[in-house]
Design a protein around this motif. Structure first.
Motif, PDB file in Angstrom:
ATOM      1  N   ARG A 184       3.629  -5.151  13.161  1.00 46.97           N
ATOM      2  CA  ARG A 184       3.231  -4.581  14.463  1.00 46.97           C
ATOM      3  C   ARG A 184       3.385  -5.609  15.574  1.00 46.97           C
ATOM      4  O   ARG A 184       3.789  -5.271  16.691  1.00 46.97           O
ATOM      5  CB  ARG A 184       1.792  -4.061  14.373  1.00 46.97           C
ATOM      6  CG  ARG A 184       1.701  -2.908  13.373  1.00 46.97           C
ATOM      7  CD  ARG A 184       0.327  -2.288  13.283  1.00 46.97           C
ATOM      8  NE  ARG A 184       0.287  -1.384  12.121  1.00 46.97           N
ATOM      9  CZ  ARG A 184      -0.777  -0.710  11.724  1.00 46.97           C
ATOM     10  NH1 ARG A 184      -1.916  -0.826  12.411  1.00 46.97           N
ATOM     11  NH2 ARG A 184      -0.732   0.073  10.664  1.00 46.97           N
ATOM     12  N   ARG A 217       0.857  -1.184   0.000  1.00 44.44           N
ATOM     13  CA  ARG A 217       0.000   0.000   0.000  1.00 44.44           C
ATOM     14  C   ARG A 217       0.891   1.230   0.000  1.00 44.44           C
ATOM     15  O   ARG A 217       1.837   1.315   0.801  1.00 44.44           O
ATOM     16  CB  ARG A 217      -0.900   0.044   1.258  1.00 44.44           C
ATOM     17  CG  ARG A 217      -1.876  -1.120   1.322  1.00 44.44           C
ATOM     18  CD  ARG A 217      -2.821  -0.994   2.502  1.00 44.44           C
ATOM     19  NE  ARG A 217      -3.505  -2.260   2.740  1.00 44.44           N
ATOM     20  CZ  ARG A 217      -4.333  -2.495   3.759  1.00 44.44           C
ATOM     21  NH1 ARG A 217      -4.577  -1.534   4.636  1.00 44.44           N
ATOM     22  NH2 ARG A 217      -4.899  -3.670   3.894  1.00 44.44           N
ATOM     23  N   GLN A 252       0.996  -9.723   6.176  1.00 48.02           N
ATOM     24  CA  GLN A 252      -0.210 -10.104   6.919  1.00 48.02           C
ATOM     25  C   GLN A 252      -0.334 -11.615   6.983  1.00 48.02           C
ATOM     26  O   GLN A 252       0.087 -12.322   6.068  1.00 48.02           O
ATOM     27  CB  GLN A 252      -1.469  -9.577   6.210  1.00 48.02           C
ATOM     28  CG  GLN A 252      -1.724  -8.099   6.373  1.00 48.02           C
ATOM     29  CD  GLN A 252      -3.039  -7.657   5.748  1.00 48.02           C
ATOM     30  OE1 GLN A 252      -3.594  -8.353   4.897  1.00 48.02           O
ATOM     31  NE2 GLN A 252      -3.536  -6.497   6.146  1.00 48.02           N
ATOM     32  N   GLU A 290       1.320   4.142   1.338  1.00 48.53           N
ATOM     33  CA  GLU A 290       0.937   5.007   2.454  1.00 48.53           C
ATOM     34  C   GLU A 290       2.161   5.815   2.853  1.00 48.53           C
ATOM     35  O   GLU A 290       3.272   5.558   2.396  1.00 48.53           O
ATOM     36  CB  GLU A 290       0.509   4.171   3.661  1.00 48.53           C
ATOM     37  CG  GLU A 290      -0.588   3.176   3.325  1.00 48.53           C
ATOM     38  CD  GLU A 290      -1.290   2.688   4.560  1.00 48.53           C
ATOM     39  OE1 GLU A 290      -1.908   3.528   5.232  1.00 48.53           O
ATOM     40  OE2 GLU A 290      -1.220   1.484   4.870  1.00 48.53           O
ATOM     41  N   ARG A 322     -14.613  -0.064  10.103  1.00 49.17           N
ATOM     42  CA  ARG A 322     -13.691  -0.665   9.150  1.00 49.17           C
ATOM     43  C   ARG A 322     -13.673   0.137   7.845  1.00 49.17           C
ATOM     44  O   ARG A 322     -14.669   0.685   7.433  1.00 49.17           O
ATOM     45  CB  ARG A 322     -14.024  -2.137   8.849  1.00 49.17           C
ATOM     46  CG  ARG A 322     -14.188  -2.994  10.085  1.00 49.17           C
ATOM     47  CD  ARG A 322     -12.856  -3.308  10.746  1.00 49.17           C
ATOM     48  NE  ARG A 322     -11.948  -3.926   9.820  1.00 49.17           N
ATOM     49  CZ  ARG A 322     -10.801  -3.373   9.432  1.00 49.17           C
ATOM     50  NH1 ARG A 322     -10.416  -2.218   9.907  1.00 49.17           N
ATOM     51  NH2 ARG A 322     -10.007  -3.987   8.598  1.00 49.17           N
ATOM     52  N   THR A 327      -3.618  -0.872  15.873  1.00 50.27           N
ATOM     53  CA  THR A 327      -4.444  -2.033  15.520  1.00 50.27           C
ATOM     54  C   THR A 327      -3.556  -3.145  14.981  1.00 50.27           C
ATOM     55  O   THR A 327      -2.892  -2.974  13.964  1.00 50.27           O
ATOM     56  CB  THR A 327      -5.498  -1.644  14.458  1.00 50.27           C
ATOM     57  OG1 THR A 327      -6.241  -0.537  14.955  1.00 50.27           O
ATOM     58  CG2 THR A 327      -6.443  -2.794  14.183  1.00 50.27           C
ATOM     59  N   GLY A 349       5.259   1.241  12.210  1.00 51.00           N
ATOM     60  CA  GLY A 349       4.050   0.415  12.137  1.00 51.00           C
ATOM     61  C   GLY A 349       3.256   0.586  10.855  1.00 51.00           C
ATOM     62  O   GLY A 349       2.181   0.005  10.709  1.00 51.00           O
ATOM     63  N   ARG A 350       3.764   1.391   9.941  1.00 49.04           N
ATOM     64  CA  ARG A 350       3.056   1.605   8.668  1.00 49.04           C
ATOM     65  C   ARG A 350       4.077   1.627   7.532  1.00 49.04           C
ATOM     66  O   ARG A 350       4.926   2.508   7.493  1.00 49.04           O
ATOM     67  CB  ARG A 350       2.265   2.918   8.730  1.00 49.04           C
ATOM     68  CG  ARG A 350       1.254   3.086   7.604  1.00 49.04           C
ATOM     69  CD  ARG A 350       0.402   4.318   7.780  1.00 49.04           C
ATOM     70  NE  ARG A 350      -0.483   4.251   8.932  1.00 49.04           N
ATOM     71  CZ  ARG A 350      -1.590   3.512   8.987  1.00 49.04           C
ATOM     72  NH1 ARG A 350      -1.944   2.787   7.963  1.00 49.04           N
ATOM     73  NH2 ARG A 350      -2.332   3.516  10.078  1.00 49.04           N
ATOM     74  N   TYR A 351       3.989   0.655   6.673  1.00 50.55           N
ATOM     75  CA  TYR A 351       4.995   0.509   5.621  1.00 50.55           C
ATOM     76  C   TYR A 351       4.318   0.341   4.270  1.00 50.55           C
ATOM     77  O   TYR A 351       3.114   0.177   4.185  1.00 50.55           O
ATOM     78  CB  TYR A 351       5.895  -0.708   5.936  1.00 50.55           C
ATOM     79  CG  TYR A 351       6.421  -0.646   7.345  1.00 50.55           C
ATOM     80  CD1 TYR A 351       7.458   0.228   7.671  1.00 50.55           C
ATOM     81  CD2 TYR A 351       5.821  -1.375   8.371  1.00 50.55           C
ATOM     82  CE1 TYR A 351       7.901   0.344   8.978  1.00 50.55           C
ATOM     83  CE2 TYR A 351       6.251  -1.261   9.683  1.00 50.55           C
ATOM     84  CZ  TYR A 351       7.293  -0.404   9.984  1.00 50.55           C
ATOM     85  OH  TYR A 351       7.714  -0.271  11.267  1.00 50.55           O
ATOM     86  N   PHE A 402       4.235  -4.628   3.604  1.00 44.45           N
ATOM     87  CA  PHE A 402       4.116  -5.181   4.952  1.00 44.45           C
ATOM     88  C   PHE A 402       3.567  -6.584   4.825  1.00 44.45           C
ATOM     89  O   PHE A 402       3.227  -7.027   3.730  1.00 44.45           O
ATOM     90  CB  PHE A 402       3.226  -4.283   5.831  1.00 44.45           C
ATOM     91  CG  PHE A 402       1.819  -4.136   5.321  1.00 44.45           C
ATOM     92  CD1 PHE A 402       1.520  -3.245   4.302  1.00 44.45           C
ATOM     93  CD2 PHE A 402       0.782  -4.895   5.857  1.00 44.45           C
ATOM     94  CE1 PHE A 402       0.223  -3.118   3.832  1.00 44.45           C
ATOM     95  CE2 PHE A 402      -0.512  -4.773   5.393  1.00 44.45           C
ATOM     96  CZ  PHE A 402      -0.790  -3.879   4.368  1.00 44.45           C
TER      97      PHE A 402
HETATM   98  P1  ATP Z   1      -4.984   1.116   9.635  1.00 43.20           P
HETATM   99  O1  ATP Z   1      -6.228   1.677  10.208  1.00 43.20           O
HETATM  100  O2  ATP Z   1      -3.863   0.972  10.648  1.00 43.20           O
HETATM  101  O3  ATP Z   1      -4.551   1.785   8.358  1.00 43.20           O
HETATM  102  P2  ATP Z   1      -6.333  -0.857   8.058  1.00 43.20           P
HETATM  103  O4  ATP Z   1      -7.734  -0.805   8.537  1.00 43.20           O
HETATM  104  O5  ATP Z   1      -5.963  -0.163   6.802  1.00 43.20           O
HETATM  105  O6  ATP Z   1      -5.341  -0.388   9.230  1.00 43.20           O
HETATM  106  P3  ATP Z   1      -6.509  -3.671   7.398  1.00 43.20           P
HETATM  107  O7  ATP Z   1      -6.675  -3.478   5.941  1.00 43.20           O
HETATM  108  O8  ATP Z   1      -7.658  -4.077   8.201  1.00 43.20           O
HETATM  109  O9  ATP Z   1      -5.825  -2.353   8.015  1.00 43.20           O
HETATM  110  O10 ATP Z   1      -5.294  -4.681   7.629  1.00 43.20           O
HETATM  111  C1  ATP Z   1      -5.211  -5.531   8.786  1.00 43.20           C
HETATM  112  C2  ATP Z   1      -3.971  -5.253   9.582  1.00 43.20           C
HETATM  113  O11 ATP Z   1      -2.821  -5.165   8.754  1.00 43.20           O
HETATM  114  C3  ATP Z   1      -3.982  -3.938  10.319  1.00 43.20           C
HETATM  115  O12 ATP Z   1      -4.692  -4.046  11.516  1.00 43.20           O
HETATM  116  C4  ATP Z   1      -2.505  -3.720  10.569  1.00 43.20           C
HETATM  117  O13 ATP Z   1      -2.059  -4.467  11.675  1.00 43.20           O
HETATM  118  C5  ATP Z   1      -1.879  -4.257   9.314  1.00 43.20           C
HETATM  119  N1  ATP Z   1      -1.572  -3.172   8.373  1.00 43.20           N
HETATM  120  C6  ATP Z   1      -2.415  -2.526   7.546  1.00 43.20           C
HETATM  121  N2  ATP Z   1      -1.782  -1.601   6.815  1.00 43.20           N
HETATM  122  C7  ATP Z   1      -0.470  -1.678   7.174  1.00 43.20           C
HETATM  123  C8  ATP Z   1       0.725  -0.984   6.773  1.00 43.20           C
HETATM  124  N3  ATP Z   1       0.706  -0.069   5.820  1.00 43.20           N
HETATM  125  N4  ATP Z   1       1.882  -1.316   7.380  1.00 43.20           N
HETATM  126  C9  ATP Z   1       1.934  -2.262   8.340  1.00 43.20           C
HETATM  127  N5  ATP Z   1       0.852  -2.956   8.761  1.00 43.20           N
HETATM  128  C10 ATP Z   1      -0.341  -2.668   8.190  1.00 43.20           C
END
Ligand code: ATP
Ligand code: MG
Length: 429
Positions: A310, A113, A127, A115, A258, A280, A120-122, A125
């Motif tokens: 995370r 993504r 999952q 972003e 969400r 989260t 904690g935001r990359y 990443f």
């Molecule tokens: P956030 O509100 O933190 O942006 P999200 O609602 O976009 O999260 P989901 O699409 O539900 O996230 O993804 C599930 C999980 O994946 C998140 O809870 C988070 O732990 C992780 N995650 C999501 N985006 C990223 C990111 N850019 N970098 C690292 N971890 C991520």
């Protein structure tokens, strides 16, 4: 000297020092999912862009501004997957896994993504995703939540709080959406830029706003829960009943909506206050309409995805997951004939002792420098093969950690000696 090339911003190497924690995380999760009868599925990292537009929704953050989309050489629009649910549903439909069946699936891997990178935001990443199909009751939602709770417990992580909410059916949401928009319109002046944009596209997301100036307005907004029918409320009550019976604590967060379009009924997040703004660690819920939306036959579904980076950050803070990566033995040899003999000896030991962690010195060097490498390798014992040892058809064992006297062991006794030594040191650990 040529300028070195750097990795892409927001995309990181996971270097050897870090991998034990990742392996601990992934092994623990894999074991738990296996114990609950979930099967692994692996999907491609690239999909047709259309898949994400149709599932996640055109007016979500992900599709509007976060996707890595590019044209293939033959002009097709492709996207690096920003999440796995859509891919899993696509794969399930395509492989005939969903219609009239019950499935419990999981996958793991990189997501992409675009972003703003921060702790904690990359941009790349990882999952772990868990998806279930063909089960409409609240008990499968409870099972997913209990599995995630067990994951935190087995990882040794505390202070992760469960938040749940219900979104009802999509019809109920449409009716509520109108009321919410009317309320927000009447307070238009108080909306920030982001919320104004969302008002016409994805107004429920405004409830999720983190802007402190918006909080009072959001607090007094009409609540979704008050607009749900009996069936939806019963479903949510049933989930709470099971969670209560299981002794699991949770908070009901009416503002948990969400970011993705496809959710209905139960949604949940696991949140920690130990990671700053990116708190989260896991999010999921029910998405009964998605299979049909992607061209399959109507199939109910729910799942969750957890963010590995995370969780790794939490584990690193605890200094957890440090596995014993030290070698048991390191072979040192001098002379052409001895090196050949050392290679063969190492192969024989690997054949006989699958649990043995053994490394061979490669790249000659004096006995002294080889012993230095043996020490640095972390091995418990150096196996020395020199001309002297060959004549006696045995190996000299020099103990690198314990101060025991060195000994000589015949080739044919070496495997059983090392095996006994590993067993003792294993039980000591
Ligand atoms: P956030 O509100 O933190 O942006 P999200 O609602 O976009 O999260 P989901 O699409 O539900 O996230 O993804 C599930 C999980 O994946 C998140 O809870 C988070 O732990 C992780 N995650 C999501 N985006 C990223 C990111 N850019 N970098 C690292 N971890 C991520
Ligand atoms: Mg996000």
């Amino acid at each position: 000297m040529a300028k070195s090339i750097q990795a892409i911003r927001g995309m990181h190497d996971i270097v050897p020092e870090q991998t034990p924690v990742w392996q601990f995380l992934e092994k623990t999760i894999g074991r738990i999912l296996d114990n609950y009868g979930y099967q692994e599925i692996r999907m491609p990292v690239v999909e047709k862009t259309e898949l994400f537009k149709r599932s996640i929704g055109e007016v979500t953050d992900i599709v509007e501004k976060e996707m890595y989309t590019f044209d293939d050489r033959n002009g097709d629009s492709l996207t690096l997957r920003p999440e796995g649910t859509a891919c899993c549903v696509r794969a399930g439909i395509e492989n005939g896994l969903l219609y009239n069946q019950v499935q419990r699936l999981w996958y793991m891997g990189p997501m992409f993504r675009h972003e703003r990178p921060q702790k904690g935001r990359y941009r790349q990443f990882h999952q772990v995703g868990v998806e279930t199909f063909g089960m409409s009751g609240a008990e499968i939602e409870a099972e997913l939540i209990l599995i995630s709770a067990r994951i935190w417990r087995d990882l040794g992580l505390t202070n992760i709080v469960l938040q749940i909410n219900t979104l009802g059916t999509s019809e109920e949401r449409v009716a509520y959406r109108d009321k919410l928009v009317a309320y927000l319109e009447s307070h238009r002046r108080k909306l920030d830029k982001d919320s104004l944009r969302r008002l016409g596209t994805n107004p429920l997301r405004i409830l999720d706003s983190k802007n402190p100036d918006m909080q009072a307005l959001i607090e007094s907004a009409p609540g979704l829960m008050d607009h749900l029918g009996d069936a939806s409320l019963d479903h949510f009550a049933r989930l709470r009943e099971i969670l209560d019976a299981a002794g699991l604590e949770y908070e009901i967060n009416p503002r948990l909506v969400r970011g993705l379009d496809y959710y209905c009924h139960t949604v949940f997040e696991w949140v920690t206050d130990q990671l700053g703004a990116q708190g989260t660690v896991c999010a999921g819920g029910r998405y009964d309409g998605l299979v049909e939306q992607l061209g399959g036959k109507a199939t109910c579904a729910c799942g969750f995805a957890l963010g590995e980076e995370r969780l790794v950050a939490l584990l690193e803070d605890l200094d957890a997951g440090k596995q014993d990566v030290n070698l048991h033995a390191y072979i040192v040899s001098t002379g052409q004939e001895e090196i050949v003999r050392a290679v063969i000896l190492a192969e024989a030991l690997h054949d006989q002792l699958p649990e043995l962690k053994l490394q061979l010195n490669c790249g000659a060097g004096s006995m002294k420098s080889q012993m230095k490498r043996a020490d640095k390798s972390g091995a418990d014992v150096a196996l020395i093969l020199g001309g002297h040892e060959l004549e006696r058809s045995g190996v000299t064992l020099k103990f690198l950690r314990t101060g025991e006297d060195q000994i000589n062991i015949p080739f044919d006794k070496l495997a059983s000696y090392l095996s006994a030594r590993i067993a003792v040191s294993g039980s000591r650990r």
